[in-house]
Write an enzyme that holds these catalytic residues in place. Structure first.
Site, PDB file in Angstrom:
ATOM      1  N   GLY A  18       0.943  -1.233  -0.006  1.00 34.15           N
ATOM      2  CA  GLY A  18      -0.068  -0.044  -0.068  1.00 34.15           C
ATOM      3  C   GLY A  18       0.830   1.055  -0.178  1.00 34.15           C
ATOM      4  O   GLY A  18       1.686   1.345   0.582  1.00 34.15           O
ATOM      5  N   GLY A  21       3.379   3.589  -4.682  1.00 38.02           N
ATOM      6  CA  GLY A  21       3.007   4.291  -5.865  1.00 38.02           C
ATOM      7  C   GLY A  21       2.485   3.475  -6.998  1.00 38.02           C
ATOM      8  O   GLY A  21       2.956   3.607  -8.198  1.00 38.02           O
ATOM      9  N   ASP A  46      -8.558  -1.571  -7.440  1.00 41.58           N
ATOM     10  CA  ASP A  46      -8.576  -1.256  -5.826  1.00 41.58           C
ATOM     11  C   ASP A  46      -9.800  -0.704  -5.470  1.00 41.58           C
ATOM     12  O   ASP A  46     -10.347   0.365  -5.955  1.00 41.58           O
ATOM     13  CB  ASP A  46      -7.501  -0.223  -5.906  1.00 41.58           C
ATOM     14  CG  ASP A  46      -6.990  -0.026  -4.357  1.00 41.58           C
ATOM     15  OD1 ASP A  46      -7.832  -0.097  -3.264  1.00 41.58           O
ATOM     16  OD2 ASP A  46      -5.937   0.588  -4.113  1.00 41.58           O
TER      17      ASP A  46
END
Ligand SMILES: Nc1ncnc2c1ncn2[C@@H]1O[C@H](COP(=O)(O)OP(=O)(O)OP(=O)(O)O)[C@@H](O)[C@H]1O
Ligand SMILES: [Mg+2]
Length: 320
Positions: A18, A21, A46
């Site tokens: 997490g 980037g 996501d």
């Protein structure tokens, strides 16, 4: 460099811990490909989407144009909302069941489905189907599909063995022993051997076969066309996790095309950052020693947070 590493792969999964980037790198990679005239579909799986946030644009379930180049290159974005996917999946299944079952069985069928909605595997199955759908769309209408994946192990589970995930029809068939009520429904769908197959039986089988074929195609694509781009930071924790992930990918036979080491500190901007860079170098060396055959790409720490097309482009320039 990253472009060379991913050349030849039409389906790319960008993953990592997490906040390292993933969204920035997948967007920058997409932008770099677009500038070379490629048609790119960028898909976020996501639930905490930030594709729209990064591109400063509303992105949803249908492809939204994020940028285009004069020579025909383009990048479209999609944000898949797992919750909506699951809802839609079950609505479609319910509709199909209602078509296939006599009306008196609609009640028990619906109750069974409500149970299945929360059963382990249901969410994965629905998401996998949506990912398969996005992959099909990408391979049909685009040159490259890039998935900006969720940070959890979820993506890996999805990548592992699509064929292991059951679809609703199989769940129904399996639940026979468990659900008294539902076995009545099943009796009507799957007749005893001595009886000739009914239309309903044929419809169920067709659905089953279609879904199996779709998963089988996805599995083939994953093995033949897909590659993983791992994003990490040159810090002990993210590096340790990335190495673990790399080994895991190797185990399940997914190609690791490259590791992007993001937010590298500059060595010439003061003592603190220079010292940080020296510490990062140790991590980078370690990674290169372990993953000797995997290309690594370093991205510098930018002054600000990349945002909008200009921000994405600034990051993309660093990938050249
Ligand atoms: N090279 C860079 N230089 C400076 N800031 C960066 C760089 N790359 C990413 N960032 C910033 O780091 C933060 C996290 O980046 P990003 O959202 O791309 O990560 P992510 O892995 O997608 O996160 P999540 O796991 O939450 O989805 C953002 O604020 C982003 O602007
Ligand atoms: Mg993200």
């Amino acid at each position: 460099m990253l472009l060379n590493a991913v050349a030849g792969h039409r389906v790319l999964f960008v993953g990592g811990k997490g906040g390292v980037g993933k969204t920035s790198v997948s967007s920058a990679l997409g932008h770099a490909l677009m500038r070379r005239g490629r048609r790119v579909l960028l898909v976020s799986t996501d639930p905490a989407h930030n594709l729209g946030h990064l591109w400063e644009r509303k992105v949803g379930d249908d492809p939204t144009r994020l940028a285009s180049s004069p020579d025909g290159g383009l990048i479209d974005g999609v944000e898949i909302d797992p919750k909506t996917v699951v809802e839609r999946h079950f609505d479609a299944v319910l509709l199909q069941m209602e078509r296939m079952l006599p009306e008196r069985l609609h009640g028990p069928a619906k109750r069974h489905l409500e149970g299945a909605r929360h059963a382990p595997g249901s969410h994965e199955s629905a998401m996998l189907e949506r990912i398969a759908e996005a992959t099909e769309l990408g391979l049909r209408d685009y040159d490259v599909v890039i998935f900006d994946t969720a940070p959890s192990g979820h993506t890996l589970r999805l990548l592992m063995l699509p064929e292991q995930l059951t679809d609703w029809a199989e769940t129904l068939l399996r639940s026979r022993a468990r659900s008294e009520q539902f076995s009545a429904v099943l009796e009507s769908i799957v007749p005893h051997k001595e009886q000739p197959p009914t239309d309903r039986d044929a419809a169920l089988r067709r659905t089953l076969i279609r879904r199996r074929e779709r998963f089988a195609r996805l599995r083939d694509v994953l093995h033949d066309d897909a590659a993983f781009v791992l994003v990490t930071l040159a810090e002990p924790m993210p590096m340790a996790e990335s190495l673990e992930l790399a080994l895991h990918l190797d185990e399940i036979g997914v190609t690791l095309a490259a590791v992007v080491i993001n937010r590298r500190s500059p060595g010439d901007a003061g003592e603190v950052l220079a010292e940080r860079r020296r510490l990062e170098d140790v991590q980078v060396e370690r990674l290169r020693a372990v993953l000797a055959s995997v290309p690594t790409v370093e991205l510098p720490l930018l002054r600000g947070h990349p945002s909008g097309e200009a921000g994405v482009d600034a990051l993309a320039q660093q990938l050249d």
